[in-house]
Structure formats: C-alpha cells, structure tokens
Scaffold this active site. Structure first.
Site, PDB file in Angstrom:
ATOM      1  N   ASP A  88       5.475  -7.124   2.491  1.00 44.52           N
ATOM      2  CA  ASP A  88       4.904  -7.292   1.028  1.00 44.52           C
ATOM      3  C   ASP A  88       5.804  -7.561   0.063  1.00 44.52           C
ATOM      4  OD1 ASP A  88       2.173  -7.679   1.600  1.00 44.52           O
ATOM      5  OD2 ASP A  88       1.763  -5.784   1.248  1.00 44.52           O
ATOM      6  N   GLU A 112       0.104 -12.718  -1.970  1.00 44.83           N
ATOM      7  CA  GLU A 112      -1.141 -12.505  -2.092  1.00 44.83           C
ATOM      8  C   GLU A 112      -1.597 -13.955  -3.029  1.00 44.83           C
ATOM      9  OE1 GLU A 112      -2.535  -8.924  -3.949  1.00 44.83           O
ATOM     10  OE2 GLU A 112      -1.684  -7.857  -2.036  1.00 44.83           O
ATOM     11  N   SER A 147       0.839  -1.124   0.185  1.00 42.86           N
ATOM     12  CA  SER A 147       0.105   0.201  -0.032  1.00 42.86           C
ATOM     13  C   SER A 147       1.011   1.321  -0.078  1.00 42.86           C
ATOM     14  CB  SER A 147      -0.808  -0.062   1.226  1.00 42.86           C
ATOM     15  OG  SER A 147      -0.255  -0.409   2.215  1.00 42.86           O
ATOM     16  N   GLU A 205      -8.701  -9.977   3.367  1.00 45.76           N
ATOM     17  CA  GLU A 205      -9.256  -8.569   3.218  1.00 45.76           C
ATOM     18  C   GLU A 205     -10.684  -8.644   2.336  1.00 45.76           C
ATOM     19  OE1 GLU A 205      -6.238  -6.201   1.236  1.00 45.76           O
ATOM     20  OE2 GLU A 205      -7.673  -4.567   0.924  1.00 45.76           O
TER      21      GLU A 205
HETATM   22  O1  KIV Z   1      -0.342  -3.421   1.554  1.00 51.18           O
HETATM   23  C1  KIV Z   1      -1.061  -3.354   2.643  1.00 51.18           C
HETATM   24  O2  KIV Z   1      -1.346  -2.322   3.345  1.00 51.18           O
HETATM   25  C2  KIV Z   1      -1.790  -4.600   2.837  1.00 51.18           C
HETATM   26  C3  KIV Z   1      -3.075  -4.347   3.937  1.00 51.18           C
HETATM   27  C4  KIV Z   1      -4.281  -3.859   3.319  1.00 51.18           C
HETATM   28  C5  KIV Z   1      -3.396  -5.650   4.504  1.00 51.18           C
HETATM   29  O3  KIV Z   1      -1.646  -5.619   2.390  1.00 51.18           O
END
Ligand code: KIV
Length: 271
Positions: A90, A122, A52, A189
């Site tokens: 991530d 993911e 994000s 989510e």
């Molecule tokens: O990238 C992010 O902030 C996320 C959250 C929405 C869980 O994956």
C-alpha cells in the site's frame, strides 16, 4: 489442486491467467518477516503489505498516520521472507494523492528500497493521474474501491459502501477507468455482493474482495483478524480461522507460572 499450485513465482501474468481460468486468488496481509514466511510457505497467491499495519502493528485508530518510511520497513522485511507469492504494498495516505510526481517518487521508493512487486492505491478518477504516472515507470498498480479507509474522515463511518445507485455507478465507472489505465487488479472493500459480482464479470482484470461477496475473483483478509490475534473487530465478512489471542494468552500465563514456580528452565533446558 490446480496447475497454479506448481507455479514457482506468482506474477501479474499468473494472476491474469487465474482470472481467465476461473481459479480463485487468495490474498492475505503480512507486515513482518516471520509471518510472511509462514503465509508464503502455506501457498498464498498475494501478500498485501497493507497500511492496516497502521492499526494492527502501530496501534493507530486509522490507516492515516503510517508513513512511507514505516511502510518500506514492513515491506522490506516481508519481501526478504517471500519466495513464491506476489507482494503488493500500500502507498500510505499522503504519498500519492494530488501530485502524480510525488506518487511516482513514493512508488519508486517502495520498489527500490523494499523490493516490492507492485503497489496499491485507493480511489478512482481522483487518483488516475497518479496511477498513470506510476504505471509509466513500469510499476504494477492495484486499485482499491468501495470502502477506502484512507478516506474514512470523508465517509464518517465504516459502513457498507455503494448501496445507493449513484455511488454504485461511480464505482463501476472508476473500476473501468482503472482497468483502462493499466491496473493489474482491483480490491473491492465492503460493498454489496451483487455489485462485486457485476464488476468482476464486466472487467478482465482480477477483482479481489473483502466484504464484496463470493462472485469476485479472489478474497483478501487482514491476517491478524483471520488468525484471531485482533479481538475487537468483528465485521460480518470476517471469518476467524484461529483464536490465537486466547492461545497466546494461555501460553504466556503458563510461562509466567513456570518461571515463578522455578519449573523453567529444567535440567535439559540449561548448559
Ligand atoms: O490495508 C489493508 O489491509 C487493506 C485491505 C483491507 C485490503 O487495504
């Protein structure tokens, strides 16, 4: 206050024990040193260096453009600030899908160059080989099911996922696959609360929700959203704890006024 408040360092074992004891897990995003320090010192269990960052730090419309190098840079800054919480990062779009060797290389870079404690990817059955390969190197992996923003152009919208039976059944199957593969937790989510509760009850690993209701094992929010720094994003699941955008604009307006009027700096603010 739970016994976990005293824990000096949160690990995957701590998170597993919290699930077993029914202690809810708190998770927030952070992308830089100063914010991560505040969030860690406040006692959060997990910091997610989320992709994000692509939206809130880099101004992109989706999470797809952020690069592995950019994620490593954010994660390294966060990791320097953190003393207690678990830091999961991530893997960005394009760094793990379709090629498990590339996935392992990306995860190793995140662990080595940023000092992360684990990575998040993911998807379900589609990315299982990548998850396995990363896990084989001893790197903790967190799954992410339901609304998976890296697939936004496949979904076409950010609406609630898995409302239909077939999609819900696939999500449940994927959650079990991720657990069997060895993932230490899963983010769910934007799915119906009843489905979130079911997955959390069926699985032994912690299930962290964002728009997945209250029956899961913990919650995650994007910190810029919950602090009210972002203003143009108001999904039902978001609770804003501050209105920092207004506060900051007010402070900037006052600063401008003080500079223009010559009030700043005063006698005590100079050498
Ligand atoms: O990238 C992010 O902030 C996320 C959250 C929405 C869980 O994956």
């Amino acid at each position: 206050m739970s016994k976990y408040t005293e824990v000096k360092r949160i690990t995957t074992n701590t998170l597993q024990a919290m699930k077993r004891d029914g202690v809810k897990i708190s998770m927030l995003t952070a992308y830089d040193f100063s914010m991560a320090k505040i969030i860690d010192q406040a006692g959060i269990d997990i910091i997610l260096v989320g992709d994000s960052a692509s939206n809130v730090m880099h101004g992109h419309e989706s999470t797809l453009p952020i690069t592995l190098d950019q994620m490593i840079s954010h994660a390294a800054a966060v990791r320097k600030a953190v003393e207690r919480c678990f830091v999961v990062v991530d893997l960005p779009f394009g760094s793990y899908q379709g090629n498990s060797r590339a996935a392992l290389d990306s995860a190793i870079r995140i662990m080595k160059e940023a000092g992360a404690h684990g990575v998040k990817i993911e998807g379900g059955s589609e990315i299982l080989e990548s998850a396995k390969r990363i896990l084989s190197a001893g790197i903790p992996v967190m799954g992410h099911l339901g609304l998976t923003p890296q697939s936004i152009f496949k979904f076409g919208t950010y609406t609630v996922r898995a409302k239909e039976e077939a999609e819900a059944a696939k999500l449940i199957e994927d959650a079990h696959l991720l657990q069997e593969t060895g993932c230490f937790g899963i983010v769910l989510e934007k799915i119906p609360a009843a489905l979130g509760t079911r997955v959390a009850q069926e699985l032994d690993i912690p299930i962290i929700g964002i728009g997945a209701g209250n029956g899961v094992d913990g919650q995650v929010l994007v910190s810029h959203d919950m602090f009210g720094i972002t203003q143009d994003f108001s999904p039902r699941f978001l609770r804003r704890y501050l209105d920092l955008s207004s506060e900051m604009k007010g402070a900037v307006a006052q600063y401008i006024k003080d500079v223009k009027s010559g009030d700043f700096p005063n006698e005590k603010e100079q050498y």
